[in-house]
Design a protein around this motif. Structure first.
Motif, PDB file in Angstrom:
ATOM      1  N   PRO A   4      66.876  14.330  16.696  1.00  0.00           N
ATOM      2  CA  PRO A   4      65.774  15.073  16.980  1.00  0.00           C
ATOM      3  C   PRO A   4      64.938  16.349  17.057  1.00  0.00           C
ATOM      4  CG  PRO A   4      67.409  14.311  18.268  1.00  0.00           C
ATOM      5  CD  PRO A   4      67.492  14.177  16.689  1.00  0.00           C
ATOM      6  N   ALA A   5      65.973  17.231  15.929  1.00  0.00           N
ATOM      7  CA  ALA A   5      65.978  18.370  16.109  1.00  0.00           C
ATOM      8  C   ALA A   5      64.441  18.901  14.993  1.00  0.00           C
ATOM      9  CB  ALA A   5      66.528  19.071  14.758  1.00  0.00           C
ATOM     10  N   ARG A   6      64.188  17.759  14.888  1.00  0.00           N
ATOM     11  CA  ARG A   6      62.292  17.995  14.179  1.00  0.00           C
ATOM     12  C   ARG A   6      61.130  17.814  15.279  1.00  0.00           C
ATOM     13  NH1 ARG A   6      61.465  13.381   9.990  1.00  0.00           N
ATOM     14  NH2 ARG A   6      62.864  11.901  11.624  1.00  0.00           N
ATOM     15  N   VAL A   7      61.654  17.814  16.277  1.00  0.00           N
ATOM     16  CA  VAL A   7      60.873  17.772  18.052  1.00  0.00           C
ATOM     17  C   VAL A   7      60.724  19.273  18.704  1.00  0.00           C
ATOM     18  CG1 VAL A   7      60.159  16.679  20.256  1.00  0.00           C
ATOM     19  CG2 VAL A   7      61.386  15.136  18.117  1.00  0.00           C
ATOM     20  N   PRO A   8      60.164  20.078  18.829  1.00  0.00           N
ATOM     21  CA  PRO A   8      60.421  21.064  19.814  1.00  0.00           C
ATOM     22  C   PRO A   8      60.245  21.406  21.069  1.00  0.00           C
ATOM     23  CG  PRO A   8      58.018  20.810  18.150  1.00  0.00           C
ATOM     24  CD  PRO A   8      58.286  19.881  18.674  1.00  0.00           C
ATOM     25  N   GLY A   9      61.503  22.551  21.093  1.00  0.00           N
ATOM     26  CA  GLY A   9      62.437  22.359  21.853  1.00  0.00           C
ATOM     27  C   GLY A   9      63.398  21.510  21.970  1.00  0.00           C
ATOM     28  N   ALA A  10      63.409  20.941  21.233  1.00  0.00           N
ATOM     29  CA  ALA A  10      65.114  20.113  21.360  1.00  0.00           C
ATOM     30  C   ALA A  10      66.480  20.980  21.235  1.00  0.00           C
ATOM     31  CB  ALA A  10      65.840  19.722  19.899  1.00  0.00           C
ATOM     32  N   VAL A  11      67.408  20.392  21.917  1.00  0.00           N
ATOM     33  CA  VAL A  11      69.087  20.991  22.419  1.00  0.00           C
ATOM     34  C   VAL A  11      69.382  20.325  21.989  1.00  0.00           C
ATOM     35  CG1 VAL A  11      70.530  22.306  23.161  1.00  0.00           C
ATOM     36  CG2 VAL A  11      67.900  22.624  23.924  1.00  0.00           C
ATOM     37  N   GLU A 184      67.977  -0.433  26.646  1.00  0.00           N
ATOM     38  CA  GLU A 184      68.471   0.009  25.887  1.00  0.00           C
ATOM     39  C   GLU A 184      67.995  -0.230  24.511  1.00  0.00           C
ATOM     40  OE1 GLU A 184      72.860   1.412  26.295  1.00  0.00           O
ATOM     41  OE2 GLU A 184      72.172   2.317  27.823  1.00  0.00           O
ATOM     42  N   ALA A 185      67.854   0.097  23.641  1.00  0.00           N
ATOM     43  CA  ALA A 185      67.145  -0.871  21.897  1.00  0.00           C
ATOM     44  C   ALA A 185      67.037  -0.368  20.840  1.00  0.00           C
ATOM     45  CB  ALA A 185      65.729  -0.330  22.010  1.00  0.00           C
ATOM     46  N   LEU A 186      67.731  -1.345  20.190  1.00  0.00           N
ATOM     47  CA  LEU A 186      68.741  -0.922  19.005  1.00  0.00           C
ATOM     48  C   LEU A 186      67.384  -0.509  17.613  1.00  0.00           C
ATOM     49  CD1 LEU A 186      70.274  -2.704  20.171  1.00  0.00           C
ATOM     50  CD2 LEU A 186      71.568  -3.573  17.838  1.00  0.00           C
ATOM     51  N   VAL A 187      68.095   0.536  17.540  1.00  0.00           N
ATOM     52  CA  VAL A 187      66.466   0.910  16.466  1.00  0.00           C
ATOM     53  C   VAL A 187      67.032   1.035  15.083  1.00  0.00           C
ATOM     54  CG1 VAL A 187      64.713   3.219  16.564  1.00  0.00           C
ATOM     55  CG2 VAL A 187      65.610   2.301  18.534  1.00  0.00           C
ATOM     56  N   THR A 188      66.394   0.857  13.857  1.00  0.00           N
ATOM     57  CA  THR A 188      66.433   0.923  12.455  1.00  0.00           C
ATOM     58  C   THR A 188      66.136   2.196  11.876  1.00  0.00           C
ATOM     59  OG1 THR A 188      64.301  -0.309  12.173  1.00  0.00           O
ATOM     60  CG2 THR A 188      66.442  -2.033  12.074  1.00  0.00           C
ATOM     61  N   SER A 189      66.655   3.010  11.015  1.00  0.00           N
ATOM     62  CA  SER A 189      66.373   3.791  10.798  1.00  0.00           C
ATOM     63  C   SER A 189      64.861   4.284  10.199  1.00  0.00           C
ATOM     64  CB  SER A 189      67.148   4.145   9.463  1.00  0.00           C
ATOM     65  OG  SER A 189      67.036   3.210   8.512  1.00  0.00           O
ATOM     66  N   ASP A 190      64.265   3.138   9.850  1.00  0.00           N
ATOM     67  CA  ASP A 190      62.786   3.546   9.144  1.00  0.00           C
ATOM     68  C   ASP A 190      61.866   3.831  11.186  1.00  0.00           C
ATOM     69  OD1 ASP A 190      62.752   1.319  10.258  1.00  0.00           O
ATOM     70  OD2 ASP A 190      60.966   0.869   8.839  1.00  0.00           O
ATOM     71  N   ARG A 191      62.100   2.859  12.126  1.00  0.00           N
ATOM     72  CA  ARG A 191      60.915   3.154  13.260  1.00  0.00           C
ATOM     73  C   ARG A 191      62.232   4.579  13.537  1.00  0.00           C
ATOM     74  NH1 ARG A 191      57.042   1.628  13.985  1.00  0.00           N
ATOM     75  NH2 ARG A 191      57.602   0.875  16.501  1.00  0.00           N
ATOM     76  N   ALA A 192      62.880   5.183  13.624  1.00  0.00           N
ATOM     77  CA  ALA A 192      63.363   6.289  14.241  1.00  0.00           C
ATOM     78  C   ALA A 192      63.056   6.903  13.688  1.00  0.00           C
ATOM     79  CB  ALA A 192      65.387   6.213  14.495  1.00  0.00           C
ATOM     80  N   ASP A 193      62.398   7.301  12.608  1.00  0.00           N
ATOM     81  CA  ASP A 193      62.197   8.003  11.709  1.00  0.00           C
ATOM     82  C   ASP A 193      60.286   8.204  12.321  1.00  0.00           C
ATOM     83  OD1 ASP A 193      63.534   8.887  10.101  1.00  0.00           O
ATOM     84  OD2 ASP A 193      63.812   8.495   8.529  1.00  0.00           O
ATOM     85  N   ALA A 194      59.355   6.827  12.618  1.00  0.00           N
ATOM     86  CA  ALA A 194      58.691   6.992  12.916  1.00  0.00           C
ATOM     87  C   ALA A 194      58.571   7.312  14.482  1.00  0.00           C
ATOM     88  CB  ALA A 194      57.608   5.964  12.759  1.00  0.00           C
ATOM     89  N   LEU A 195      59.809   6.831  15.354  1.00  0.00           N
ATOM     90  CA  LEU A 195      59.313   7.788  16.395  1.00  0.00           C
ATOM     91  C   LEU A 195      60.097   9.273  16.987  1.00  0.00           C
ATOM     92  CD1 LEU A 195      59.716   7.336  20.038  1.00  0.00           C
ATOM     93  CD2 LEU A 195      62.274   7.095  19.781  1.00  0.00           C
ATOM     94  N   VAL A 196      60.447   9.587  15.488  1.00  0.00           N
ATOM     95  CA  VAL A 196      60.850  11.408  15.839  1.00  0.00           C
ATOM     96  C   VAL A 196      59.540  11.594  15.272  1.00  0.00           C
ATOM     97  CG1 VAL A 196      62.064  13.346  14.636  1.00  0.00           C
ATOM     98  CG2 VAL A 196      63.088  11.417  15.895  1.00  0.00           C
ATOM     99  N   GLU A 197      58.365  11.557  14.549  1.00  0.00           N
ATOM    100  CA  GLU A 197      57.276  11.423  13.568  1.00  0.00           C
ATOM    101  C   GLU A 197      56.072  11.945  15.017  1.00  0.00           C
ATOM    102  OE1 GLU A 197      56.472  13.307  11.496  1.00  0.00           O
ATOM    103  OE2 GLU A 197      58.260  13.267  10.781  1.00  0.00           O
ATOM    104  N   ALA A 198      55.962  10.802  15.648  1.00  0.00           N
ATOM    105  CA  ALA A 198      55.152  10.361  17.150  1.00  0.00           C
ATOM    106  C   ALA A 198      55.438  11.703  18.052  1.00  0.00           C
ATOM    107  CB  ALA A 198      55.228   9.472  17.647  1.00  0.00           C
ATOM    108  N   ALA A 199      56.576  12.197  18.017  1.00  0.00           N
ATOM    109  CA  ALA A 199      57.660  12.860  19.217  1.00  0.00           C
ATOM    110  C   ALA A 199      56.982  14.388  18.953  1.00  0.00           C
ATOM    111  CB  ALA A 199      58.253  13.087  19.416  1.00  0.00           C
ATOM    112  N   ALA A 200      57.397  14.504  17.323  1.00  0.00           N
ATOM    113  CA  ALA A 200      56.763  15.885  17.040  1.00  0.00           C
ATOM    114  C   ALA A 200      55.432  16.086  16.917  1.00  0.00           C
ATOM    115  CB  ALA A 200      57.536  16.518  15.422  1.00  0.00           C
ATOM    116  N   ARG A 201      54.398  14.645  16.779  1.00  0.00           N
ATOM    117  CA  ARG A 201      53.028  15.653  16.833  1.00  0.00           C
ATOM    118  C   ARG A 201      52.746  14.939  17.838  1.00  0.00           C
ATOM    119  NH1 ARG A 201      53.480  11.011  13.011  1.00  0.00           N
ATOM    120  NH2 ARG A 201      52.742   9.353  14.440  1.00  0.00           N
ATOM    121  N   GLY A 202      52.886  14.801  19.275  1.00  0.00           N
ATOM    122  CA  GLY A 202      52.653  14.644  20.146  1.00  0.00           C
ATOM    123  C   GLY A 202      52.229  13.299  21.155  1.00  0.00           C
TER     124      GLY A 202
END
Length: 366
Positions: A4-11, A184-202
């Motif tokens: 999630p470090a790619r998402v703006p504001g992430a602590v 709570e969902a089990l998320v594969t690495s490719d779907r995790a990347d997609a989630l972070v990219e979607a969050a980074a794009r808003g």
């Protein structure tokens, strides 16, 4: 793994997303099903093999032999004196039993499971490199989940419903966990990347563990990383609701579970605290809870809730004056707290506890 470090504001602390700049706003979004929390403090274990369900049934507090694919439950591993050692959310897909556990407990639980295999057809393993966990409203997390036979791998928290074989001690109506609707969902690495990219794009909203834990504390939901202190009996946290089957066969600690429930009362009890909100300081886990200057318990969890303000869970002596006004030690001095009953002092099979309405919002010390 989710980054999630790619998402703006992430602590991020210790590799875990704490928040993205607005924990209270993240709580609102989580509660409203508009965000998902990246649960870097959770790990996934997997158990395969033909004997997996009967094996887990024999070792733990939960009846699992006939668990149907897609049905969510949870289990506890107890020591011989009935104290909680490990806890896990449980989801079976027909071939694998998935255990979602607190990260701090994962290695110890896996080691213990591997030692208990004997000659049975079971193979427990760490699946933390295969899946990460996101949490939130089940409908919000399901689109990101891996699936088996078209069924998303989403564990739906059974709390606060009373499972088959379970027992409820909290007499409050309505129960504050009734509206939480957590999955709570089990998320594969490719779907995790997609989630972070979607969050980074808003295009998707994320939340951190601070927001997720505040919703848990508000729901009176016990957790291994918080309420388990090496001597916790499941009765003390009202954990018989969802994690203990009182009518199943023998397992380690079962005698104590039955004795306390049928013949006695738990020596401690979980209570909810509405903290004085005049200061922004929250008490630490383990902070002393006092009545008239005498220590009667300690804090297990504390959070700043977007509606209820500063709140906490505490384990106190059965004789502690709850409901009532207590004080809590903190780095900024004593904090006044209005205490609300979760587990009543006479909790047990023979107790007759009238249903009680919840305290009004922010009834705490002013």
């Amino acid at each position: 793994m989710i980054d999630p470090a790619r998402v703006p504001g992430a602590v991020i602390e210790g590799g875990v997303l704490q928040h993205l700049g607005s924990p209270l706003g993240e709580q609102r979004a989580l509660a409203g099903g508009r965000a998902v929390a990246v649960l870097g403090d959770r790990r996934v274990l997997a158990v395969t093999g033909e004997d997996r369900l009967s094996w887990l049934d024999s070792l733990t507090s939960q009846a699992l032999r006939t668990l149907e694919p897609g049905v969510s439950t949870e289990l506890l591993v107890l020591d011989p004196q009935g104290r909680v050692e490990h806890a896990a959310a449980v989801l079976d897909d027909g071939e694998t039993t998935w255990l979602l556990v607190d990260a701090g407990d994962a290695d110890a639980l896996l080691t213990w499971l591997q030692r208990m295999r004997f000659r049975l057809r079971v193979a427990p393993r760490d699946a933390g490199d295969e899946y990460t966990v996101v949490g939130g409203a089940p409908d919000a997390v399901a689109p990101w989940a891996a699936s088996v036979d078209g069924r998303p791998l989403v564990w739906r928290d059974p709390w606060p419903d009373v499972a088959v074989g379970g027992w409820a001690y909290a007499a409050t109506d309505p129960h504050p966990g009734g509206q939480r609707g957590w999955g709570e969902a089990l998320v594969t690495s490719d779907r995790a990347d997609a989630l972070v990219e979607a969050a980074a794009r808003g295009e998707a909203a994320l939340a951190g563990v601070i927001a997720a834990d505040a919703l848990r504390v508000s729901a009176w939901r016990p957790r291994w990383a918080a309420e388990v202190d090496g001597r916790l009996l499941p009765h003390e946290a009202d954990w018989l609701r969802t994690a203990v089957h009182l009518d199943k066969g023998c397992y380690r600690g079962q005698e104590t579970v039955a004795k306390v429930h049928n013949l006695g009362h738990p020596p401690r009890r979980l209570v909810s605290l509405h903290l004085d909100g005049s200061d922004s300081v929250l008490p630490d886990r383990g902070a002393a809870v006092r009545a008239g200057g005498d220590v009667v318990g300690e804090i297990t969890s504390a959070a700043l809730h977007f509606e209820d303000g500063p709140i906490a869970l505490a384990l106190v002596k059965r004789s502690a004056p709850v409901p009532g006004t207590l004080t809590v030690d903190s780095s900024a001095g004593d904090i006044a707290a209005a205490a609300e009953t979760i587990v009543p002092p006479d909790a047990g099979r023979t107790a007759a506890v009238p249903r009680m309405p919840r305290l009004g919002r922010r009834t705490a010390a002013g």
